[in-house]
Design a protein around this motif. Structure first.
Motif, mmCIF file in Angstrom:
data_model
loop_
_atom_site.group_PDB
_atom_site.id
_atom_site.type_symbol
_atom_site.label_atom_id
_atom_site.label_comp_id
_atom_site.label_asym_id
_atom_site.label_seq_id
_atom_site.Cartn_x
_atom_site.Cartn_y
_atom_site.Cartn_z
ATOM 1 N N ARG A 1 23.379 11.657 12.675
ATOM 2 C CA ARG A 1 22.878 10.491 13.402
ATOM 3 C C ARG A 1 21.652 9.927 12.674
ATOM 4 O O ARG A 1 20.989 10.633 11.929
ATOM 5 N N SER A 2 21.374 8.661 12.898
ATOM 6 C CA SER A 2 20.204 8.034 12.278
ATOM 7 C C SER A 2 19.670 6.950 13.194
ATOM 8 O O SER A 2 20.341 6.509 14.133
ATOM 9 N N THR A 3 18.436 6.546 12.933
ATOM 10 C CA THR A 3 17.821 5.473 13.711
ATOM 11 C C THR A 3 17.095 4.532 12.749
ATOM 12 O O THR A 3 16.676 4.953 11.661
ATOM 13 N N SER A 4 16.981 3.298 13.127
ATOM 14 C CA SER A 4 16.250 2.329 12.294
ATOM 15 C C SER A 4 14.973 1.857 12.980
ATOM 16 O O SER A 4 14.381 0.863 12.586
ATOM 17 N N TRP A 5 14.525 2.582 14.013
ATOM 18 C CA TRP A 5 13.280 2.275 14.723
ATOM 19 C C TRP A 5 12.481 3.553 14.905
ATOM 20 O O TRP A 5 13.063 4.626 15.017
ATOM 21 N N PRO A 6 11.156 3.440 14.994
ATOM 22 C CA PRO A 6 10.328 2.239 14.790
ATOM 23 C C PRO A 6 10.253 1.869 13.314
ATOM 24 O O PRO A 6 10.586 2.668 12.445
ATOM 25 N N ARG A 7 9.793 0.654 13.052
ATOM 26 C CA ARG A 7 9.658 0.162 11.686
ATOM 27 C C ARG A 7 8.205 -0.203 11.407
ATOM 28 O O ARG A 7 7.472 -0.596 12.322
ATOM 29 N N VAL A 8 7.831 -0.103 10.142
ATOM 30 C CA VAL A 8 6.448 -0.405 9.746
ATOM 31 C C VAL A 8 6.466 -1.288 8.501
ATOM 32 O O VAL A 8 7.069 -0.922 7.483
ATOM 33 N N ALA A 9 5.829 -2.432 8.607
ATOM 34 C CA ALA A 9 5.654 -3.327 7.459
ATOM 35 C C ALA A 9 4.194 -3.286 7.042
ATOM 36 O O ALA A 9 3.311 -3.627 7.832
ATOM 37 N N ILE A 10 3.938 -2.850 5.811
ATOM 38 C CA ILE A 10 2.576 -2.765 5.285
ATOM 39 C C ILE A 10 2.414 -3.811 4.188
ATOM 40 O O ILE A 10 3.267 -3.922 3.296
ATOM 41 N N THR A 11 1.348 -4.573 4.259
ATOM 42 C CA THR A 11 1.086 -5.608 3.253
ATOM 43 C C THR A 11 -0.189 -5.287 2.482
ATOM 44 O O THR A 11 -1.239 -5.077 3.086
ATOM 45 N N LEU A 12 -0.044 -5.216 1.163
ATOM 46 C CA LEU A 12 -1.215 -5.043 0.309
ATOM 47 C C LEU A 12 -1.887 -6.394 0.165
ATOM 48 O O LEU A 12 -1.332 -7.330 -0.416
ATOM 49 N N MET A 13 -3.095 -6.519 0.719
ATOM 50 C CA MET A 13 -3.801 -7.791 0.743
ATOM 51 C C MET A 13 -4.622 -8.033 -0.523
ATOM 52 O O MET A 13 -4.677 -9.144 -1.042
ATOM 53 N N ASP A 14 -5.267 -6.984 -1.014
ATOM 54 C CA ASP A 14 -6.131 -7.160 -2.177
ATOM 55 C C ASP A 14 -6.272 -5.828 -2.897
ATOM 56 O O ASP A 14 -6.093 -4.753 -2.303
ATOM 57 N N ALA A 15 -6.607 -5.900 -4.177
ATOM 58 C CA ALA A 15 -6.778 -4.713 -5.011
ATOM 59 C C ALA A 15 -7.812 -5.010 -6.076
ATOM 60 O O ALA A 15 -8.072 -6.177 -6.402
ATOM 61 N N PRO A 16 -8.433 -3.984 -6.646
ATOM 62 C CA PRO A 16 -9.402 -4.217 -7.725
ATOM 63 C C PRO A 16 -8.739 -4.917 -8.911
ATOM 64 O O PRO A 16 -7.545 -4.755 -9.162
ATOM 65 N N SER A 17 -9.525 -5.659 -9.650
ATOM 66 C CA SER A 17 -8.992 -6.384 -10.799
ATOM 67 C C SER A 17 -8.426 -5.446 -11.853
ATOM 68 O O SER A 17 -7.516 -5.806 -12.599
ATOM 69 N N TRP A 18 -8.938 -4.231 -11.898
ATOM 70 C CA TRP A 18 -8.457 -3.250 -12.866
ATOM 71 C C TRP A 18 -7.341 -2.379 -12.298
ATOM 72 O O TRP A 18 -6.957 -1.373 -12.902
ATOM 73 N N GLY A 19 -6.805 -2.770 -11.143
ATOM 74 C CA GLY A 19 -5.778 -1.958 -10.495
ATOM 75 C C GLY A 19 -4.528 -1.760 -11.328
ATOM 76 O O GLY A 19 -3.819 -0.756 -11.181
ATOM 77 N N THR A 20 -4.225 -2.711 -12.216
ATOM 78 C CA THR A 20 -3.024 -2.583 -13.052
ATOM 79 C C THR A 20 -3.279 -1.792 -14.329
ATOM 80 O O THR A 20 -2.357 -1.586 -15.128
ATOM 81 N N ASP A 21 -4.527 -1.349 -14.530
ATOM 82 C CA ASP A 21 -4.796 -0.463 -15.665
ATOM 83 C C ASP A 21 -4.049 0.847 -15.464
ATOM 84 O O ASP A 21 -3.836 1.300 -14.325
ATOM 85 N N LYS A 22 -3.677 1.457 -16.561
ATOM 86 C CA LYS A 22 -2.938 2.713 -16.483
ATOM 87 C C LYS A 22 -3.867 3.919 -16.535
ATOM 88 O O LYS A 22 -4.883 3.918 -17.247
ATOM 89 N N LEU A 23 -3.502 4.920 -15.733
ATOM 90 C CA LEU A 23 -4.231 6.175 -15.790
ATOM 91 C C LEU A 23 -3.844 6.879 -17.084
ATOM 92 O O LEU A 23 -2.664 6.946 -17.445
ATOM 93 N N SER A 24 -4.833 7.417 -17.793
ATOM 94 C CA SER A 24 -4.532 8.125 -19.032
ATOM 95 C C SER A 24 -5.656 9.095 -19.335
ATOM 96 O O SER A 24 -6.710 9.101 -18.684
ATOM 97 N N GLN A 25 -5.420 9.899 -20.363
ATOM 98 C CA GLN A 25 -6.442 10.858 -20.755
ATOM 99 C C GLN A 25 -7.677 10.164 -21.312
ATOM 100 O O GLN A 25 -8.778 10.721 -21.342
ATOM 101 N N PHE A 26 -7.498 8.901 -21.733
ATOM 102 C CA PHE A 26 -8.635 8.174 -22.294
ATOM 103 C C PHE A 26 -9.648 7.782 -21.216
ATOM 104 O O PHE A 26 -10.830 7.596 -21.500
ATOM 105 N N ASN A 27 -9.192 7.612 -19.971
ATOM 106 C CA ASN A 27 -10.132 7.351 -18.875
ATOM 107 C C ASN A 27 -10.248 8.556 -17.950
ATOM 108 O O ASN A 27 -10.705 8.432 -16.821
ATOM 109 N N ASN A 28 -9.811 9.727 -18.463
ATOM 110 C CA ASN A 28 -9.878 10.982 -17.692
ATOM 111 C C ASN A 28 -9.150 10.868 -16.356
ATOM 112 O O ASN A 28 -9.473 11.567 -15.398
ATOM 113 N N PHE A 29 -8.157 9.953 -16.323
ATOM 114 C CA PHE A 29 -7.353 9.735 -15.119
ATOM 115 C C PHE A 29 -8.229 9.337 -13.929
ATOM 116 O O PHE A 29 -7.888 9.568 -12.780
#
Length: 332
Positions: A175-203
Motif C-alpha cells: 500500500r502507499s499514500t501520496s499525503w501529506p505533501r511538502v513543497a519547499i522553495t529555496l528563496m536565496d543562497a550565498p553568491s558562492w553557493g555554486t562553488d564546489k567543495l574540494s580539498q583546496f577549500n578544505n571542504f
C-alpha cells in the motif's frame, strides 16, 4: 540535734538534684530545637539558592523527547521538565534530620531532533540554532550573535519539517499514500553557493552564509498551511547522508535519470497540491549545476531533504519536492 536535721538535709539535696536534672533536660531540648531550626533554615536557604536567581536562557527538545534547559550564566544545560525554572532544589527530611540538595542531570553530549550529536555547551547550542528562547525564537549567544540568520526567519532545526516524514511514513505492505505533501522553495543562497567543495577549500565554505527557504504542507488537495520562513546558515549543523543514502538521494531526486511521475504536473512546478515530475527542479541545465551535490548549495538542499526523514529508497514517493524562487531561477 544532728539526727533531727538529717531528713530535711536529704530532702533538700534530692530537690537540688532534681532541679539540676530538669535544667539539663531543658538545655538538651532547647539545643535540639535550635539544631532542628538551623537544619530547616539551612535546607530552606539551600532550596532558595537553587530555585531563585536563575533565568532561563533557552531550551532544546532532544531526540529522545527529553528537554535540556540552559540558564543564563551557566555553561551547561540540565535535563528536566519543559518548565524547569532552576537547576535543582533543596529538601529536608524531619524523620532523619537530613538536608538534601538535588541538581538535575547534566549530560556530556545530547542528540537534537535532527539527529545531530553535539556537546552539552549552551553557547554552542545557541550557535547551532537549536536553543529556543521562551518566546519561541532562537536564543542568542556569543557565537549566535554574529550568525543569527536572516531577519524574519527561524532555523531549520526548529521547524516541524525535521523528521516530518518519519511521523508520516509510507504504510508498506503493498500500500502507499501520496499525503501529506511538502513543497519547499529555496528563496536565496550565498553568491558562492555554486562553488564546489574540494580539498583546496578544505571542504569548508569560503565565508559565513545562509540559505533561506519557505515551505507549504498539504494535508489533502484542499487543506494546506504555510510554515514560517526558515534558514540554514554555515554556523549550524546539518547532517549530510553518505554511502547508500547519498545514492538513494541522487536517484530519487532526478539528478541521475529525470523521469516523470504518474499524475504529476510535469515540468510546471508550484507550491501544490500537485507535485511536479521530479523532486528537484533539474529540467534546466543551469539548475542541475546549482543542485549538484558537490556544490555548497547542492549539499545544503540534500541535507534539508534528508532532515525531513523521507525514505528516499522508495524512489517513486512524490510527497516532497524542491522549487527555486524566481530570483534563484534567474541566476546563471
Amino acid at each position: 540535734m544532728t539526727n533531727c536535721l538529717r531528713p530535711r538535709t536529704t530532702a533538700l539535696l534530692l530537690l537540688t538534684l532534681s532541679l539540676a536534672a530538669c535544667e539539663s533536660l531543658n538545655d538538651a531540648a532547647s539545643k535540639a530545637a535550635e539544631n532542628f531550626q538551623s537544619a530547616m533554615q539551612g535546607a530552606h536557604d539551600a532550596s532558595g539558592k537553587l530555585q531563585t536567581g536563575y533565568t532561563v536562557r533557552g531550551r532544546v527538545l532532544l531526540r529522545d523527547g527529553q528537554t535540556l534547559t540552559c540558564f543564563n550564566g551557566i555553561t551547561t544545560g540540565y535535563l528536566g521538565s519543559p518548565t524547569m525554572a532552576s537547576p535543582g532544589e533543596g529538601s529536608y527530611d524531619p524523620r532523619t534530620g537530613k538536608a538534601t540538595l538535588k541538581t538535575a542531570a547534566i549530560p556530556t553530549v545530547v542528540m537534537t531532533q535532527n539527529n545531530t550529536v553535539i556537546s552539552n555547551d549552551c553557547d554552542k547550542l545557541a550557535a547551532e540554532g537549536v536553543l529556543i528562547a521562551a518566546g519561541g525564537g532562537a536564543a542568542t549567544g556569543p557565537r549566535a550573535a554574529t550568525g543569527s540568520g536572516p531577519a524574519g526567519t527561524v532555523p531549520l532545526a526548529t521547524t516541524e519539517l525535521v523528521n516530518f516524514f518519519e511521523r508520516y511514513p509510507q504504510p508498506g505492505g503493498g500500500r502507499s499514500t501520496s499525503w501529506p505533501r511538502v513543497a519547499i522553495t529555496l528563496m536565496d543562497a550565498p553568491s558562492w553557493g555554486t562553488d564546489k567543495l574540494s580539498q583546496f577549500n578544505n571542504f569548508r565554505s569560503p565565508a559565513y552564509g545562509c540559505w533561506t527557504f519557505k515551505a507549504r504542507i498539504w494535508e489533502s488537495d484542499k487543506s494546506s498551511r504555510e510554515l514560517p520562513s526558515f534558514h540554514y546558515c554555515t554556523d549550524q549543523s546539518l547532517k549530510i547522508p553518505g554511502g547508500d543514502n547519498h545514492a538513494y538521494y541522487e536517484t530519487w531526486s532526478g539528478l541521475v535519470v529525470p523521469g516523470e511521475k504518474r499524475g504529476s504536473t510535469g515540468i510546471n512546478r508550484g507550491d501544490g497540491p500537485g507535485y511536479p515530475d521530479t523532486p528537484l527542479p533539474v529540467a534546466k541545465r543551469s539548475n542541475q549545476a546549482k543542485l549538484n551535490p558537490v556544490t555548497f548549495t547542492g549539499r545544503v538542499v540534500e541535507g534539508v531533504v534528508y532532515a525531513t526523514g523521507l525514505d528516499m529508497s522508495k524512489f517513486d514517493d512524490p510527497r516532497l519536492w524542491i522549487n527555486f524562487s524566481p530570483a534563484m531561477e534567474a541566476r546563471p
